[in-house]
Motif scaffolding. Structure first.
Motif, PDB file in Angstrom:
ATOM      1  N   PRO A 109       0.839  -1.210   0.000  1.00  0.00           N
ATOM      2  CA  PRO A 109       0.000   0.000   0.000  1.00  0.00           C
ATOM      3  C   PRO A 109       0.868   1.251   0.000  1.00  0.00           C
ATOM      4  O   PRO A 109       1.956   1.273   0.568  1.00  0.00           O
ATOM      5  N   ARG A 110       0.393   2.272  -0.662  1.00  0.00           N
ATOM      6  CA  ARG A 110       1.119   3.542  -0.711  1.00  0.00           C
ATOM      7  C   ARG A 110       0.688   4.419   0.446  1.00  0.00           C
ATOM      8  O   ARG A 110      -0.470   4.413   0.854  1.00  0.00           O
ATOM      9  N   GLU A 111       1.658   5.184   0.923  1.00  0.00           N
ATOM     10  CA  GLU A 111       1.361   6.124   2.004  1.00  0.00           C
ATOM     11  C   GLU A 111       0.623   7.326   1.428  1.00  0.00           C
ATOM     12  O   GLU A 111       0.987   7.869   0.393  1.00  0.00           O
ATOM     13  N   ILE A 112      -0.414   7.746   2.083  1.00  0.00           N
ATOM     14  CA  ILE A 112      -1.183   8.919   1.661  1.00  0.00           C
ATOM     15  C   ILE A 112      -0.613  10.135   2.379  1.00  0.00           C
ATOM     16  O   ILE A 112      -0.443  10.127   3.593  1.00  0.00           O
ATOM     17  N   LEU A 113      -0.286  11.170   1.603  1.00  0.00           N
ATOM     18  CA  LEU A 113       0.253  12.390   2.182  1.00  0.00           C
ATOM     19  C   LEU A 113      -0.881  13.301   2.634  1.00  0.00           C
ATOM     20  O   LEU A 113      -1.907  13.419   1.963  1.00  0.00           O
ATOM     21  N   SER A 114      -0.637  13.965   3.731  1.00  0.00           N
ATOM     22  CA  SER A 114      -1.591  14.987   4.165  1.00  0.00           C
ATOM     23  C   SER A 114      -1.422  16.188   3.235  1.00  0.00           C
ATOM     24  O   SER A 114      -0.403  16.330   2.549  1.00  0.00           O
ATOM     25  N   PRO A 115      -2.390  17.089   3.193  1.00  0.00           N
ATOM     26  CA  PRO A 115      -2.238  18.288   2.352  1.00  0.00           C
ATOM     27  C   PRO A 115      -0.985  19.089   2.702  1.00  0.00           C
ATOM     28  O   PRO A 115      -0.313  19.611   1.816  1.00  0.00           O
ATOM     29  N   GLU A 116      -0.644  19.147   3.982  1.00  0.00           N
ATOM     30  CA  GLU A 116       0.564  19.877   4.400  1.00  0.00           C
ATOM     31  C   GLU A 116       1.824  19.176   3.901  1.00  0.00           C
ATOM     32  O   GLU A 116       2.766  19.821   3.440  1.00  0.00           O
ATOM     33  N   GLN A 117       1.859  17.853   3.979  1.00  0.00           N
ATOM     34  CA  GLN A 117       3.018  17.095   3.496  1.00  0.00           C
ATOM     35  C   GLN A 117       3.158  17.248   1.981  1.00  0.00           C
ATOM     36  O   GLN A 117       4.263  17.397   1.466  1.00  0.00           O
ATOM     37  N   PHE A 118       2.037  17.202   1.286  1.00  0.00           N
ATOM     38  CA  PHE A 118       2.051  17.366  -0.161  1.00  0.00           C
ATOM     39  C   PHE A 118       2.577  18.744  -0.546  1.00  0.00           C
ATOM     40  O   PHE A 118       3.415  18.876  -1.439  1.00  0.00           O
ATOM     41  N   ASP A 119       2.098  19.781   0.124  1.00  0.00           N
ATOM     42  CA  ASP A 119       2.553  21.145  -0.158  1.00  0.00           C
ATOM     43  C   ASP A 119       4.047  21.283   0.091  1.00  0.00           C
ATOM     44  O   ASP A 119       4.757  21.925  -0.681  1.00  0.00           O
ATOM     45  N   ARG A 120       4.542  20.679   1.177  1.00  0.00           N
ATOM     46  CA  ARG A 120       5.973  20.745   1.497  1.00  0.00           C
ATOM     47  C   ARG A 120       6.804  20.018   0.438  1.00  0.00           C
ATOM     48  O   ARG A 120       7.833  20.520  -0.001  1.00  0.00           O
ATOM     49  N   LEU A 121       6.349  18.843   0.016  1.00  0.00           N
ATOM     50  CA  LEU A 121       7.047  18.087  -1.018  1.00  0.00           C
ATOM     51  C   LEU A 121       7.076  18.862  -2.327  1.00  0.00           C
ATOM     52  O   LEU A 121       8.120  18.955  -2.984  1.00  0.00           O
ATOM     53  N   LEU A 122       5.964  19.447  -2.703  1.00  0.00           N
ATOM     54  CA  LEU A 122       5.895  20.241  -3.924  1.00  0.00           C
ATOM     55  C   LEU A 122       6.835  21.445  -3.847  1.00  0.00           C
ATOM     56  O   LEU A 122       7.550  21.752  -4.804  1.00  0.00           O
ATOM     57  N   TYR A 123       6.876  22.109  -2.700  1.00  0.00           N
ATOM     58  CA  TYR A 123       7.777  23.246  -2.507  1.00  0.00           C
ATOM     59  C   TYR A 123       9.235  22.812  -2.663  1.00  0.00           C
ATOM     60  O   TYR A 123      10.027  23.461  -3.350  1.00  0.00           O
ATOM     61  N   GLU A 124       9.592  21.697  -2.039  1.00  0.00           N
ATOM     62  CA  GLU A 124      10.970  21.205  -2.110  1.00  0.00           C
ATOM     63  C   GLU A 124      11.356  20.846  -3.541  1.00  0.00           C
ATOM     64  O   GLU A 124      12.475  21.122  -3.971  1.00  0.00           O
ATOM     65  N   LEU A 125      10.451  20.234  -4.283  1.00  0.00           N
ATOM     66  CA  LEU A 125      10.752  19.880  -5.665  1.00  0.00           C
ATOM     67  C   LEU A 125      10.923  21.109  -6.541  1.00  0.00           C
ATOM     68  O   LEU A 125      11.802  21.154  -7.394  1.00  0.00           O
TER      69      LEU A 125
END
Length: 82
Positions: free
Chosen positions: A3-19
């Motif tokens: 199963p894949r880990e589901i990111l919270s909206p905050e985690q997703f935003d942080r990952l997108l910012y880092e990329l």
């Protein structure tokens, strides 16, 4: 299949910012950034003519600025400019 880990909206935003703000890339990441193959970047390192890179032990790293400069230096207005 795991199963894949589901990111919270905050985690997703942080990952997108880092990329979006990443300044140093591996060969694979640089190839993805430029939309070329990893093999092309490896060939250009051997033959010359590719973007500037740093060798850190066995690791190869590309700066975002070097990738952008190389891309700009290879821009053309028409096919006769090559």
């Amino acid at each position: 299949m795991e199963p894949r880990e589901i990111l919270s909206p905050e985690q997703f935003d942080r990952l997108l910012y880092e990329l979006k703000h990443r300044e140093v890339f591996t060969t694979e990441e640089a190839a993805d950034y430029l939309k070329v193959s990893r093999q092309l970047l490896e060939l250009l390192r051997v033959k010359g003519g590719g973007p500037r890179y740093a060798k850190l032990g066995r690791a190869v790293r590309y700066r975002r600025a070097a990738l952008d400069e190389w891309l700009e230096a290879n821009e053309q207005n028409h096919t006769a400019e090559g």
